[in-house]
Design an enzyme around this catalytic site. Structure first.
Site, PDB file in Angstrom:
ATOM      1  N   ASP A  93      44.207  94.718 -48.526  1.00 35.12           N
ATOM      2  CA  ASP A  93      42.744  95.205 -48.443  1.00 35.12           C
ATOM      3  C   ASP A  93      42.081  94.891 -49.821  1.00 35.12           C
ATOM      4  OD1 ASP A  93      43.427  97.190 -50.317  1.00 35.12           O
ATOM      5  OD2 ASP A  93      43.285  98.824 -48.822  1.00 35.12           O
ATOM      6  N   ASP A 267      46.132  98.565 -38.487  1.00 43.61           N
ATOM      7  CA  ASP A 267      46.782  99.088 -39.646  1.00 43.61           C
ATOM      8  C   ASP A 267      46.500 100.739 -39.725  1.00 43.61           C
ATOM      9  OD1 ASP A 267      45.382  99.877 -42.392  1.00 43.61           O
ATOM     10  OD2 ASP A 267      44.224  98.580 -41.193  1.00 43.61           O
ATOM     11  N   CYS A 305      64.849 106.983 -27.185  1.00 47.76           N
ATOM     12  CA  CYS A 305      64.491 106.150 -28.497  1.00 47.76           C
ATOM     13  C   CYS A 305      65.771 105.782 -29.026  1.00 47.76           C
ATOM     14  CB  CYS A 305      63.627 106.931 -29.394  1.00 47.76           C
ATOM     15  SG  CYS A 305      63.313 106.315 -31.139  1.00 47.76           S
ATOM     16  N   CYS A 307      66.058 104.839 -32.368  1.00 47.36           N
ATOM     17  CA  CYS A 307      65.744 104.777 -33.918  1.00 47.36           C
ATOM     18  C   CYS A 307      67.011 105.695 -34.719  1.00 47.36           C
ATOM     19  CB  CYS A 307      64.244 105.290 -34.342  1.00 47.36           C
ATOM     20  SG  CYS A 307      64.387 107.065 -34.282  1.00 47.36           S
ATOM     21  N   CYS A 310      66.773 109.688 -33.725  1.00 55.88           N
ATOM     22  CA  CYS A 310      66.866 110.128 -32.264  1.00 55.88           C
ATOM     23  C   CYS A 310      68.383 109.742 -31.978  1.00 55.88           C
ATOM     24  CB  CYS A 310      65.998 109.332 -31.287  1.00 55.88           C
ATOM     25  SG  CYS A 310      64.441 109.728 -31.578  1.00 55.88           S
ATOM     26  N   HIS A 336      61.408 107.114 -37.386  1.00 58.72           N
ATOM     27  CA  HIS A 336      61.148 107.403 -35.994  1.00 58.72           C
ATOM     28  C   HIS A 336      59.448 106.809 -35.748  1.00 58.72           C
ATOM     29  CE1 HIS A 336      60.680 108.890 -31.974  1.00 58.72           C
ATOM     30  NE2 HIS A 336      59.615 109.218 -32.215  1.00 58.72           N
TER      31      HIS A 336
END
Length: 376
Positions: A93, A267, A305, A307, A310, A336
């Site tokens: 940015d 974002d 999930c 990840c 999980c 996660h």
């Protein structure tokens, strides 16, 4: 690898678009969600872990990096990609948003913004030219114009004046950016929630000419309904053949709604910040791991999930490490959340490609309406 920056739309479904931005550092699948690595790190995550969630691009913060460790130091050490060990694309940015939020510590003129560092009180001047120089030293792939963004609500005259100055700064940013093959410069549409001002801003940006166009000045307190109201017309004002980036957004339902209105990139610090404060995003809405209902629950956050949080840990464990303020809590919950966001983007891209984005939206909202699984 592409030698230059370009954008290709592969499929459309209503206003929603699925495509790819090609850069010398790799492809960015769109719609894309960019995790925020403010100070050259996504907090609580290793760069490899961020890549493992499916992120194609990260966002770095000009304001924070110019103050510490400084853009000049990063340049001497080989640029931001090498410095933070992230080889995929990076968007930076312009620093404008952070500087504008330093009310009381800054002085705004046509030239730029003079401000005091929140770290040590030292004085700095940020102008369009200096912002372009800092982003060049960082070596980011996508550079943002230096702009000013008033917090909403604000009087229309103030919004108009600010937008016109941002457009003058956009022209100066374009001149200072110069010709940098393989790197892209994005212009930022301003104008608050006023259609005529948005149209004027878009016209000025198109006349200058950019590699991509951001919708700025939203997600600054106006609320989702007002934001969607602006996106209903603002994206159409921007060139069809360039990526459109909605800055600072957002919650999962903000993302789905923005994509439906023609946005290609977003974002937000939300998935990582929420992970550190015990808020977890799931298909069934937000779960607050702090709540006592989880303390004896052997089930994962989300049984579908994949990840690490999980796959390997129970709600009871995640509740415990959060309560005990263990570092692993921030690591697992951030992973996660970022995984959930990237899985959401993948689902969106597949739905647009298959021409079933409307059905995807309906399923998304219906699942969230069900709420979290019942306590044991």
């Amino acid at each position: 690898m592409a030698e230059r920056f370009n954008f290709h739309v592969n499929s459309r479904d209503g206003m929603a678009r699925q495509g790819v931005i090609s850069t010398p550092r790799g492809d960015i699948r769109t719609p894309a969600f960019m995790p925020v690595g403010t100070a050259a790190t996504v907090k609580a995550m290793m760069p490899e872990s961020v890549a493992a969630t499916g992120a194609d691009i990260l966002l770095g913060n000009t304001y924070h990096l110019m103050l510490r460790p400084t853009a000049e130091r990063i340049d001497r050490l080989g640029g931001l990609h090498r410095f933070m060990n992230w080889q995929k694309p990076i968007l930076t940015d312009s620093g404008g948003f952070q500087v504008m939020s330093l009310t009381g510590l800054r002085k705004l003129t046509e030239q730029g913004v003079k401000f005091k560092s929140h770290i040590d009180g030292s004085e700095h001047m940020l102008t369009p030219e200096r912002s372009m120089e800092i982003q060049r030293l960082l070596g980011s792939d996508i550079v943002m114009c230096f702009d000013e963004c008033p917090a909403l609500p604000a009087p229309e005259e103030r919004v108009a004046e600010s937008m016109r100055m941002s457009m003058r700064w956009a022209a100066r940013s374009r001149d200072a950016f110069g010709d940098r093959p393989g790197h892209a410069l994005f212009g930022i549409q301003q104008g608050g929630v006023t259609r005529d001002l948005r149209a004027e801003s878009a016209e000025k940006l198109r006349a200058i000419g950019f590699d991509g166009y951001a919708v700025g000045g939203l997600a600054v307190g106006e609320g989702q309904e007002a934001m969607f109201g602006v996106l209903d017309y603002a994206t159409d004002m921007l060139p069809e053949d360039k990526p459109r980036y909605l800055m600072g957004v957002g919650k999962p339902d903000d993302i789905v709604g923005a994509v439906a209105r023609g946005i290609d990139m977003m974002d937000c610090v939300l998935p990582s910040r929420s992970g550190r404060t015990g808020q977890v995003f799931t298909r069934r809405g937000v779960v607050n791991i702090k709540n006592a209902r989880h303390q004896d629950d052997p089930r994962p956050l989300d049984e579908t999930c994949a990840c690490p949080a999980c796959r390997g840990y129970s709600r009871a464990y995640l509740h415990h490490v959060f309560r005990a303020q263990e570092i692993i809590s921030s690591m697992l919950l951030t992973w996660h959340n970022l995984h959930y966001y990237q899985e959401l983007m993948q689902g969106i891209r597949e739905a647009i490609a298959a021409g079933r984005f409307e059905a995807f939206q309906a399923d998304f909202h219906a699942q969230r309406a069900e709420g979290d699984i019942a306590p044991l």
